[in-house]
Design an enzyme around this catalytic site. Structure first.
Site, PDB file in Angstrom:
ATOM      1  N   SER A 143       0.776  61.897-176.375  1.00  0.00           N
ATOM      2  CA  SER A 143       0.870  61.403-177.764  1.00  0.00           C
ATOM      3  C   SER A 143       1.620  62.413-178.612  1.00  0.00           C
ATOM      4  CB  SER A 143      -0.531  61.204-178.346  1.00  0.00           C
ATOM      5  OG  SER A 143      -0.446  60.955-179.747  1.00  0.00           O
ATOM      6  N   TYR A 157      -8.675  64.248-180.476  1.00  0.00           N
ATOM      7  CA  TYR A 157      -7.703  63.398-179.771  1.00  0.00           C
ATOM      8  C   TYR A 157      -6.409  64.170-179.534  1.00  0.00           C
ATOM      9  CZ  TYR A 157      -4.228  59.672-179.129  1.00  0.00           C
ATOM     10  OH  TYR A 157      -3.202  58.885-178.652  1.00  0.00           O
TER      11      TYR A 157
HETATM   12  P1  NAP Z   1      -5.220  50.076-176.667  1.00  0.00           P
HETATM   13  O1  NAP Z   1      -4.336  48.984-177.136  1.00  0.00           O
HETATM   14  O2  NAP Z   1      -6.451  50.414-177.414  1.00  0.00           O
HETATM   15  O3  NAP Z   1      -5.593  49.782-175.138  1.00  0.00           O
HETATM   16  C1  NAP Z   1      -6.429  50.686-174.480  1.00  0.00           C
HETATM   17  C2  NAP Z   1      -6.514  50.333-173.020  1.00  0.00           C
HETATM   18  O4  NAP Z   1      -7.275  51.371-172.375  1.00  0.00           O
HETATM   19  C3  NAP Z   1      -7.246  49.031-172.757  1.00  0.00           C
HETATM   20  O5  NAP Z   1      -6.685  48.456-171.609  1.00  0.00           O
HETATM   21  C4  NAP Z   1      -8.669  49.493-172.515  1.00  0.00           C
HETATM   22  O6  NAP Z   1      -9.433  48.613-171.689  1.00  0.00           O
HETATM   23  C5  NAP Z   1      -8.430  50.788-171.775  1.00  0.00           C
HETATM   24  N1  NAP Z   1      -9.519  51.730-171.843  1.00  0.00           N
HETATM   25  C6  NAP Z   1     -10.120  52.263-172.934  1.00  0.00           C
HETATM   26  N2  NAP Z   1     -11.111  53.079-172.573  1.00  0.00           N
HETATM   27  C7  NAP Z   1     -11.134  53.081-171.225  1.00  0.00           C
HETATM   28  C8  NAP Z   1     -11.943  53.703-170.250  1.00  0.00           C
HETATM   29  N3  NAP Z   1     -12.940  54.520-170.590  1.00  0.00           N
HETATM   30  N4  NAP Z   1     -11.694  53.450-168.943  1.00  0.00           N
HETATM   31  C9  NAP Z   1     -10.697  52.620-168.579  1.00  0.00           C
HETATM   32  N5  NAP Z   1      -9.893  51.992-169.455  1.00  0.00           N
HETATM   33  C10 NAP Z   1     -10.125  52.221-170.754  1.00  0.00           C
HETATM   34  O7  NAP Z   1      -4.397  51.456-176.549  1.00  0.00           O
HETATM   35  P2  NAP Z   1      -2.821  51.761-176.521  1.00  0.00           P
HETATM   36  O8  NAP Z   1      -2.363  51.922-177.911  1.00  0.00           O
HETATM   37  O9  NAP Z   1      -2.122  50.823-175.618  1.00  0.00           O
HETATM   38  O10 NAP Z   1      -2.849  53.233-175.911  1.00  0.00           O
HETATM   39  C11 NAP Z   1      -2.563  53.481-174.562  1.00  0.00           C
HETATM   40  C12 NAP Z   1      -2.318  54.972-174.409  1.00  0.00           C
HETATM   41  O11 NAP Z   1      -1.247  55.373-175.273  1.00  0.00           O
HETATM   42  C13 NAP Z   1      -3.507  55.849-174.782  1.00  0.00           C
HETATM   43  O12 NAP Z   1      -3.602  56.939-173.901  1.00  0.00           O
HETATM   44  C14 NAP Z   1      -3.156  56.331-176.178  1.00  0.00           C
HETATM   45  O13 NAP Z   1      -3.773  57.557-176.493  1.00  0.00           O
HETATM   46  C15 NAP Z   1      -1.666  56.461-176.062  1.00  0.00           C
HETATM   47  N6  NAP Z   1      -0.969  56.441-177.348  1.00  0.00           N
HETATM   48  C16 NAP Z   1      -0.995  55.343-178.131  1.00  0.00           C
HETATM   49  C17 NAP Z   1      -0.326  55.380-179.362  1.00  0.00           C
HETATM   50  C18 NAP Z   1      -0.309  54.193-180.297  1.00  0.00           C
HETATM   51  O14 NAP Z   1       0.118  54.356-181.460  1.00  0.00           O
HETATM   52  N7  NAP Z   1      -0.732  53.012-179.885  1.00  0.00           N
HETATM   53  C19 NAP Z   1       0.336  56.528-179.763  1.00  0.00           C
HETATM   54  C20 NAP Z   1       0.332  57.631-178.940  1.00  0.00           C
HETATM   55  C21 NAP Z   1      -0.321  57.581-177.722  1.00  0.00           C
HETATM   56  P3  NAP Z   1     -10.247  47.334-172.289  1.00  0.00           P
HETATM   57  O15 NAP Z   1      -9.216  46.292-172.597  1.00  0.00           O
HETATM   58  O16 NAP Z   1     -11.160  46.939-171.205  1.00  0.00           O
HETATM   59  O17 NAP Z   1     -10.944  47.824-173.528  1.00  0.00           O
END
Ligand code: NAP
Length: 252
Positions: A143, A157
């Site tokens: 991130s 985080y």
């Molecule tokens: P998201 O839309 O909230 O999706 C999260 C995903 O992770 C879902 O598939 C969820 O499963 C799964 N998950 C959550 N907790 C888990 C656990 N304990 N074990 C297994 N799976 C788990 O998140 P996202 O925005 O796509 O983020 C994905 C990655 O990108 C993360 O590492 C996040 O830190 C990183 N990131 C995101 C952003 C952003 O702005 N979106 C920016 C920087 C980095 P369920 O569907 O079953 O809940």
């Protein structure tokens, strides 16, 4: 020859779901991991199968070692593991460090950091030529927060993602001669449901005018970078941390 298999943690929604859909182009069986949202995971699997690919969904909390072991054993049933995308990650409510409980910190680091380590460990055991594997690729999702620090919001985080940066570079060197490449993608503000899960459903709308490109990124834009790093197109790239942030936090 058995099928090649790739695990995507947190593949049911957001960036992980886009990664699963795009990875099908490489011809692997995709293990779509999820924590609790079975319906979303099954929808990703159905979409892949409809497009002629192979995928299965596996529930596993990456913050739990036994779950992770079961996830990798499920992969073994499908074929030879050749890739891992350490994508599952969580945020939490905005808080200062002096307000954070042990339980909050434990959850944050168990899922975002220790889970990624355990999954990387299991992947290396299966992919390393040192262990009889044929090699493979790991992509960690970091991130931009690792550089911004997120003061007053979620320093925990940001710190977990800082450790992901360090792990990426260090593990890349550890396994470089074992035919495993390890890279990271470092997203900026991406329009997914993660912001609502941190109690800020309007975060994207509030921030976009302050972003260099005046918009948030999409999950597909991040997934395209992951696809490249998972493919042979990036065969001489390891230990790289690729900012996919529309210019946010790109200065050292
Ligand atoms: P998201 O839309 O909230 O999706 C999260 C995903 O992770 C879902 O598939 C969820 O499963 C799964 N998950 C959550 N907790 C888990 C656990 N304990 N074990 C297994 N799976 C788990 O998140 P996202 O925005 O796509 O983020 C994905 C990655 O990108 C993360 O590492 C996040 O830190 C990183 N990131 C995101 C952003 C952003 O702005 N979106 C920016 C920087 C980095 P369920 O569907 O079953 O809940």
């Amino acid at each position: 020859m058995s099928d090649s298999v790739v695990i995507v943690t947190g593949g049911s929604r957001g960036i992980g779901a886009s990664v699963c859909r795009k990875l099908v182009a490489l011809g692997h069986t995709i293990l779509v991991n999820y924590a609790g949202n079975k319906t979303a995971a099954e929808a990703v699997v159905s979409g892949i199968v409809d497009d002629g690919g192979k995928a299965i969904s596996i529930q596993a909390d990456v913050g739990n070692e036994a779950d992770n072991l079961a996830l990798f054993h499920a992969a073994d049933e499908e074929g030879q593991l050749v890739g891992l995308v350490n994508n599952a990650g969580v945020v939490d409510m905005s808080q200062r460090v002096d307000e954070m409980t042990y339980d909050r910190l434990s959850r944050m680091f168990s899922i975002n950091l220790i889970g990624s380590f355990i999954c990387a460990r299991e992947a290396v055991k299966r992919m390393s030529t040192k262990h009889g594997g044929r090699g493979g690729t790991i992509v960690n999702i970091g991130s931009a927060g690792s550089k911004l620090g997120s003061p007053g919001q979620y320093v925990d985080y940001a710190a977990s993602k800082g450790a992901i940066d360090t792990m990426t570079v260090s593990l890349a060197l550890e396994v470089a001669e074992e035919n495993i490449r390890v890279n990271a993608v470092r997203p900026g503000i991406i329009d997914t449901e993660i912001h609502a899960s941190g109690g800020a459903p309007d975060r994207v709308a509030q921030l976009q005018s302050k972003l260099p490109m005046k918009r948030a990124g999409t999950a597909d834009e991040v997934a395209d970078a992951v696809l490249w790093l998972m493919s042979d197109q990036s065969s001489y790239t390891t230990g790289a941390i690729l900012d996919v942030s529309g210019g946010r936090a790109i200065l050292p």
